[in-house]
Design a protein around this motif. Structure first.
Motif, PDB file in Angstrom:
ATOM      1  N   LYS A 106       2.640  12.959  16.263  1.00 29.27           N
ATOM      2  CA  LYS A 106       1.957  12.250  17.439  1.00 29.27           C
ATOM      3  C   LYS A 106       3.130  11.376  18.077  1.00 29.27           C
ATOM      4  O   LYS A 106       2.900  11.310  19.464  1.00 29.27           O
ATOM      5  CB  LYS A 106       0.857  11.370  17.006  1.00 29.27           C
ATOM      6  N   ALA A 107       4.007  10.708  17.206  1.00 30.17           N
ATOM      7  CA  ALA A 107       4.914  10.068  17.726  1.00 30.17           C
ATOM      8  C   ALA A 107       5.923  10.792  18.669  1.00 30.17           C
ATOM      9  O   ALA A 107       6.439  10.278  19.635  1.00 30.17           O
ATOM     10  CB  ALA A 107       5.786   9.448  16.455  1.00 30.17           C
ATOM     11  N   LEU A 108       6.297  11.804  18.170  1.00 25.46           N
ATOM     12  CA  LEU A 108       6.980  12.629  18.971  1.00 25.46           C
ATOM     13  C   LEU A 108       6.516  13.432  20.257  1.00 25.46           C
ATOM     14  O   LEU A 108       7.246  13.314  21.306  1.00 25.46           O
ATOM     15  CB  LEU A 108       7.882  13.970  18.142  1.00 25.46           C
ATOM     16  N   GLU A 109       5.176  13.541  20.125  1.00 26.65           N
ATOM     17  CA  GLU A 109       4.419  13.601  21.393  1.00 26.65           C
ATOM     18  C   GLU A 109       4.921  12.592  22.453  1.00 26.65           C
ATOM     19  O   GLU A 109       4.809  12.950  23.421  1.00 26.65           O
ATOM     20  CB  GLU A 109       3.104  14.180  21.071  1.00 26.65           C
ATOM     21  N   LEU A 110       4.353  11.298  21.860  1.00 29.16           N
ATOM     22  CA  LEU A 110       4.549  10.340  22.957  1.00 29.16           C
ATOM     23  C   LEU A 110       6.059  10.126  23.338  1.00 29.16           C
ATOM     24  O   LEU A 110       6.016   9.849  24.640  1.00 29.16           O
ATOM     25  CB  LEU A 110       4.033   8.919  22.056  1.00 29.16           C
ATOM     26  N   LEU A 111       6.904  10.357  22.553  1.00 24.38           N
ATOM     27  CA  LEU A 111       8.293  10.157  22.934  1.00 24.38           C
ATOM     28  C   LEU A 111       8.656  11.296  23.953  1.00 24.38           C
ATOM     29  O   LEU A 111       9.489  10.926  24.927  1.00 24.38           O
ATOM     30  CB  LEU A 111       9.299  10.344  21.758  1.00 24.38           C
ATOM     31  N   ASP A 112       8.152  12.386  24.150  1.00 22.24           N
ATOM     32  CA  ASP A 112       8.392  13.463  24.886  1.00 22.24           C
ATOM     33  C   ASP A 112       8.022  12.993  26.243  1.00 22.24           C
ATOM     34  O   ASP A 112       8.364  13.237  27.228  1.00 22.24           O
ATOM     35  CB  ASP A 112       7.659  14.685  24.714  1.00 22.24           C
ATOM     36  N   LEU A 147       5.115   3.538  10.596  1.00 18.20           N
ATOM     37  CA  LEU A 147       5.819   4.860  10.538  1.00 18.20           C
ATOM     38  C   LEU A 147       7.406   4.782  10.879  1.00 18.20           C
ATOM     39  O   LEU A 147       7.629   4.004  11.570  1.00 18.20           O
ATOM     40  CB  LEU A 147       5.093   5.535  11.673  1.00 18.20           C
ATOM     41  N   GLN A 148       8.084   5.543  10.215  1.00 15.75           N
ATOM     42  CA  GLN A 148       9.438   5.456  10.466  1.00 15.75           C
ATOM     43  C   GLN A 148       9.886   7.075  10.662  1.00 15.75           C
ATOM     44  O   GLN A 148       9.539   7.943   9.891  1.00 15.75           O
ATOM     45  CB  GLN A 148      10.450   5.235   9.242  1.00 15.75           C
ATOM     46  N   VAL A 149      10.374   7.314  11.799  1.00 15.41           N
ATOM     47  CA  VAL A 149      11.090   8.452  12.292  1.00 15.41           C
ATOM     48  C   VAL A 149      12.490   8.328  12.814  1.00 15.41           C
ATOM     49  O   VAL A 149      12.688   7.543  13.724  1.00 15.41           O
ATOM     50  CB  VAL A 149      10.120   8.979  13.472  1.00 15.41           C
TER      51      VAL A 149
END
Length: 152
Positions: A106-112, A147-149
């Motif tokens: 979900k975090a990477l989706e928002l980052l995109d 969350l840590q990414v």
């Protein structure tokens, strides 16, 4: 979809910055213009996860968008003699966000979505071969709860 513990904070933290003029004009104009668009992206992203539209009348109770002031900083790294950066930070909190379990996907989706917004404002990442180079717009996803990414 829903977290069993809605009291656990899942605050989103996003930074924006610019030190080059863009299609909106000087960096200050870019930062002012991107704010409502960034809020809309986050709102629509949350709605897509929850499959439920947030009523505009209750939005301020369901999601809280808190913006810092705009501040000026010296460039860090990168080429010498860059213009100073203008920066701001957005914190997003509220009941609607607290029910979403933070995840890398979900975090990477928002980052995109953030990177697409940068592109819409004229940022071209294809020829950025110098880290910390000047830019029309920079959107950084700083945090989401615990969350840590590491996506470098």
């Amino acid at each position: 979809m829903a977290s069993p513990n809605p009291t656990k904070p899942n605050t989103l933290a996003v930074a924006i910055g610019a030190n080059l003029p863009g299609q909106e004009g000087p960096p200050i104009s870019t930062l002012k213009a991107v704010r409502p668009k960034l809020e809309k992206i986050i709102l629509e992203w949350i709605e897509s996860i929850q499959s439920k539209k947030i009523d505009s009348k209750s939005r301020d109770k369901e999601l809280i968008f808190t913006w810092s002031g705009i501040f000026e900083t010296d460039p860090f790294g990168g080429p010498v003699n860059q213009p100073k950066y203008l920066n701001a930070v957005l914190l997003v909190d509220g009941p609607k966000l607290s029910y979403i379990e933070p995840s890398c996907d979900k975090a990477l989706e928002l980052l995109d979505l953030f990177l697409n917004l940068e592109s819409n404002f004229g940022r071209d990442r294809s020829n950025e071969n110098i880290r910390w180079n000047s830019r029309v717009l920079d959107i950084d996803f700083l945090a989401w709860g615990e969350l840590q990414v590491n996506n470098k």
